[in-house]
Design a protein around this motif. Structure first.
Motif, PDB file in Angstrom:
ATOM      1  N   ARG A 133      -7.931  50.887  23.888  1.00 41.98           N
ATOM      2  CA  ARG A 133      -9.213  50.196  24.083  1.00 41.98           C
ATOM      3  C   ARG A 133      -9.556  49.295  22.890  1.00 41.98           C
ATOM      4  O   ARG A 133     -10.487  48.500  22.959  1.00 41.98           O
ATOM      5  CB  ARG A 133     -10.345  51.217  24.283  1.00 41.98           C
ATOM      6  CG  ARG A 133     -10.166  52.020  25.565  1.00 41.98           C
ATOM      7  CD  ARG A 133     -11.371  52.895  25.877  1.00 41.98           C
ATOM      8  NE  ARG A 133     -11.303  53.333  27.267  1.00 41.98           N
ATOM      9  CZ  ARG A 133     -11.685  52.602  28.302  1.00 41.98           C
ATOM     10  NH1 ARG A 133     -12.150  51.381  28.118  1.00 41.98           N
ATOM     11  NH2 ARG A 133     -11.598  53.071  29.532  1.00 41.98           N
ATOM     12  N   LYS A 134      -8.832  49.442  21.801  1.00 44.79           N
ATOM     13  CA  LYS A 134      -9.129  48.641  20.597  1.00 44.79           C
ATOM     14  C   LYS A 134      -8.499  47.260  20.719  1.00 44.79           C
ATOM     15  O   LYS A 134      -7.331  47.131  21.080  1.00 44.79           O
ATOM     16  CB  LYS A 134      -8.595  49.352  19.342  1.00 44.79           C
ATOM     17  CG  LYS A 134      -9.304  50.665  19.036  1.00 44.79           C
ATOM     18  CD  LYS A 134      -8.716  51.305  17.782  1.00 44.79           C
ATOM     19  CE  LYS A 134      -9.184  52.728  17.580  1.00 44.79           C
ATOM     20  NZ  LYS A 134     -10.438  52.845  16.868  1.00 44.79           N
ATOM     21  N   GLU A 135      -9.299  46.268  20.351  1.00 49.95           N
ATOM     22  CA  GLU A 135      -8.884  44.875  20.514  1.00 49.95           C
ATOM     23  C   GLU A 135      -7.570  44.549  19.817  1.00 49.95           C
ATOM     24  O   GLU A 135      -6.741  43.797  20.319  1.00 49.95           O
ATOM     25  CB  GLU A 135      -9.988  43.976  19.941  1.00 49.95           C
ATOM     26  CG  GLU A 135     -10.159  42.673  20.696  1.00 49.95           C
ATOM     27  CD  GLU A 135     -11.370  41.911  20.195  1.00 49.95           C
ATOM     28  OE1 GLU A 135     -11.146  40.850  19.596  1.00 49.95           O
ATOM     29  OE2 GLU A 135     -12.507  42.386  20.381  1.00 49.95           O
ATOM     30  N   GLU A 136      -7.381  45.137  18.614  1.00 51.95           N
ATOM     31  CA  GLU A 136      -6.168  44.786  17.839  1.00 51.95           C
ATOM     32  C   GLU A 136      -4.887  45.389  18.413  1.00 51.95           C
ATOM     33  O   GLU A 136      -3.783  45.032  17.977  1.00 51.95           O
ATOM     34  CB  GLU A 136      -6.334  45.167  16.353  1.00 51.95           C
ATOM     35  CG  GLU A 136      -6.475  46.655  16.077  1.00 51.95           C
ATOM     36  CD  GLU A 136      -7.926  47.126  16.020  1.00 51.95           C
ATOM     37  OE1 GLU A 136      -8.212  47.969  15.146  1.00 51.95           O
ATOM     38  OE2 GLU A 136      -8.747  46.683  16.842  1.00 51.95           O
ATOM     39  N   LEU A 160       0.762  50.792  29.728  1.00 55.85           N
ATOM     40  CA  LEU A 160       0.639  49.402  30.201  1.00 55.85           C
ATOM     41  C   LEU A 160      -0.504  48.625  29.537  1.00 55.85           C
ATOM     42  O   LEU A 160      -0.368  47.420  29.318  1.00 55.85           O
ATOM     43  CB  LEU A 160       0.520  49.362  31.726  1.00 55.85           C
ATOM     44  CG  LEU A 160       1.874  49.394  32.463  1.00 55.85           C
ATOM     45  CD1 LEU A 160       1.685  49.683  33.945  1.00 55.85           C
ATOM     46  CD2 LEU A 160       2.644  48.091  32.287  1.00 55.85           C
ATOM     47  N   PRO A 161      -1.637  49.264  29.182  1.00 55.72           N
ATOM     48  CA  PRO A 161      -2.696  48.500  28.519  1.00 55.72           C
ATOM     49  C   PRO A 161      -2.280  47.881  27.172  1.00 55.72           C
ATOM     50  O   PRO A 161      -2.915  46.938  26.712  1.00 55.72           O
ATOM     51  CB  PRO A 161      -3.808  49.542  28.318  1.00 55.72           C
ATOM     52  CG  PRO A 161      -3.597  50.534  29.414  1.00 55.72           C
ATOM     53  CD  PRO A 161      -2.102  50.633  29.539  1.00 55.72           C
ATOM     54  N   ARG A 189       0.905  49.264  39.897  1.00 54.02           N
ATOM     55  CA  ARG A 189       0.327  48.035  40.466  1.00 54.02           C
ATOM     56  C   ARG A 189      -1.143  47.880  40.036  1.00 54.02           C
ATOM     57  O   ARG A 189      -1.571  46.810  39.614  1.00 54.02           O
ATOM     58  CB  ARG A 189       0.443  48.074  41.989  1.00 54.02           C
ATOM     59  CG  ARG A 189       0.241  46.713  42.670  1.00 54.02           C
ATOM     60  CD  ARG A 189       0.590  46.752  44.146  1.00 54.02           C
ATOM     61  NE  ARG A 189      -0.181  47.753  44.873  1.00 54.02           N
ATOM     62  CZ  ARG A 189       0.333  48.865  45.404  1.00 54.02           C
ATOM     63  NH1 ARG A 189       1.630  49.120  45.279  1.00 54.02           N
ATOM     64  NH2 ARG A 189      -0.416  49.716  46.065  1.00 54.02           N
ATOM     65  N   ILE A 190      -1.902  48.978  40.100  1.00 53.65           N
ATOM     66  CA  ILE A 190      -3.325  48.961  39.698  1.00 53.65           C
ATOM     67  C   ILE A 190      -3.459  48.512  38.238  1.00 53.65           C
ATOM     68  O   ILE A 190      -4.394  47.799  37.874  1.00 53.65           O
ATOM     69  CB  ILE A 190      -3.959  50.360  39.882  1.00 53.65           C
ATOM     70  CG1 ILE A 190      -4.119  50.689  41.375  1.00 53.65           C
ATOM     71  CG2 ILE A 190      -5.309  50.473  39.173  1.00 53.65           C
ATOM     72  CD1 ILE A 190      -4.497  52.140  41.655  1.00 53.65           C
ATOM     73  N   LEU A 191      -2.500  48.920  37.410  1.00 52.97           N
ATOM     74  CA  LEU A 191      -2.561  48.656  35.963  1.00 52.97           C
ATOM     75  C   LEU A 191      -2.002  47.281  35.576  1.00 52.97           C
ATOM     76  O   LEU A 191      -1.976  46.931  34.396  1.00 52.97           O
ATOM     77  CB  LEU A 191      -1.803  49.758  35.214  1.00 52.97           C
ATOM     78  CG  LEU A 191      -2.424  51.158  35.353  1.00 52.97           C
ATOM     79  CD1 LEU A 191      -1.404  52.241  35.070  1.00 52.97           C
ATOM     80  CD2 LEU A 191      -3.636  51.315  34.439  1.00 52.97           C
ATOM     81  N   LYS A 224     -11.422  48.999  32.672  1.00 56.55           N
ATOM     82  CA  LYS A 224     -11.749  50.430  32.850  1.00 56.55           C
ATOM     83  C   LYS A 224     -10.548  51.352  32.596  1.00 56.55           C
ATOM     84  O   LYS A 224     -10.706  52.575  32.563  1.00 56.55           O
ATOM     85  CB  LYS A 224     -12.333  50.673  34.244  1.00 56.55           C
ATOM     86  CG  LYS A 224     -11.400  50.350  35.400  1.00 56.55           C
ATOM     87  CD  LYS A 224     -12.134  50.605  36.723  1.00 56.55           C
ATOM     88  CE  LYS A 224     -11.315  50.132  37.905  1.00 56.55           C
ATOM     89  NZ  LYS A 224     -11.995  50.336  39.175  1.00 56.55           N
ATOM     90  N   TYR A 225      -9.365  50.771  32.424  1.00 52.16           N
ATOM     91  CA  TYR A 225      -8.163  51.583  32.128  1.00 52.16           C
ATOM     92  C   TYR A 225      -7.714  51.343  30.689  1.00 52.16           C
ATOM     93  O   TYR A 225      -7.782  50.230  30.202  1.00 52.16           O
ATOM     94  CB  TYR A 225      -7.034  51.224  33.102  1.00 52.16           C
ATOM     95  CG  TYR A 225      -7.403  51.451  34.545  1.00 52.16           C
ATOM     96  CD1 TYR A 225      -7.673  52.732  35.014  1.00 52.16           C
ATOM     97  CD2 TYR A 225      -7.503  50.386  35.430  1.00 52.16           C
ATOM     98  CE1 TYR A 225      -8.036  52.946  36.341  1.00 52.16           C
ATOM     99  CE2 TYR A 225      -7.863  50.587  36.752  1.00 52.16           C
ATOM    100  CZ  TYR A 225      -8.133  51.869  37.207  1.00 52.16           C
ATOM    101  OH  TYR A 225      -8.497  52.077  38.505  1.00 52.16           O
TER     102      TYR A 225
END
Length: 237
Positions: A133-136, A160-161, A189-191, A224-225
């Protein structure tokens, strides 16, 4: 020091290392065994077994992707540094981040990095769901690798994020993977991913069956993931 076993096993993958790299692998082995006496890093301790089941296994990803085209790598759930540290030793151009949730392991990895004189590699201590979730870190990497033991749907939500669109996620899996791959397609696929290929092989000179699942990142992962810590494992997508 005779590096014949190491050279021979890496040669089975078509990897040639110079003296400095061979020394680094050997030093890594020594540190692994030394620290393993006081903390649980690996159940595999015989030199030849470590070379085969940790070093060669980590580097066997070259059968699946061209690492010369990869610049940034994150190893999620790196444990004792596999596959991240062997990848960094063998392919020094890679910029590597090692992520693990156990601080004791991070201390070990920091010591390895320091003793081996490795640069452009660092550790982060925490959960995959938090750092994603962290931008970097979010969508910052060409390649995400993981030898962590988790269901592919769950692992995809962790990994995957981190990958930028156009990048690739390659989990290291054992031989029988077809059902797991099939069940993970919806989650992938969702990710924002797409399973392009599953590559199965045996580690050179062994009967150990391995599979690489090649998951290409084709779209941005929705904000949200990943979901909150623990949920991806309890309720896979």
């Amino acid at each position: 020091m005779d590096y014949q076993i190491l050279e021979q096993k890496l040669g089975g993958l078509g990897i040639k290392q110079d003296q400095n790299q061979l020394e680094r692998f050997h030093k890594f082995y020594q540190l692994l065994i030394e620290w393993n006496k006081v903390m649980n890093l690996t159940g595999i301790t015989e030199y030849e077994d470590v070379v085969e089941k940790h070093f060669v296994d980590s580097l066997s990803i070259i059968k699946a992707i061209d690492l010369s085209r990869i610049h940034t790598v994150i190893d999620v759930g790196t444990g004792a540094g596999f596959p991240g540290i062997p990848l960094k030793i063998a392919f020094p151009h890679l910029r590597v981040v090692l992520l693990d949730s156990l601080n004791k392991r991070i201390k070990f990895l920091d010591e390895v990095i320091s003793q081996l004189g490795l640069t452009e590699i660092r550790t982060i201590h925490g959960r995959a769901e938090e750092y994603a979730r962290k931008e970097e870190y979010r969508e910052q990497f060409d390649l995400c690798v993981s030898r962590a033991v988790a269901n592919l749907s769950t692992l995809s939500e962790y990994c995957l994020p981190y990958i930028q669109v156009g990048g690739i996620f390659v989990p290291y899996k054992s031989g029988e993977i077809d059902d797991e791959v099939e069940q993970s397609k919806k989650a992938v696929r969702i990710l924002g991913g797409n399973i392009k290929d599953v590559m199965k092989f045996e580690l050179p000179g062994t009967d150990i069956h391995r599979s690489f699942v090649l998951i290409h990142k084709e779209q941005h992962t929705q904000k949200k993931y990943p979901r909150k810590a623990g949920i991806p494992a309890k309720e896979p997508l």
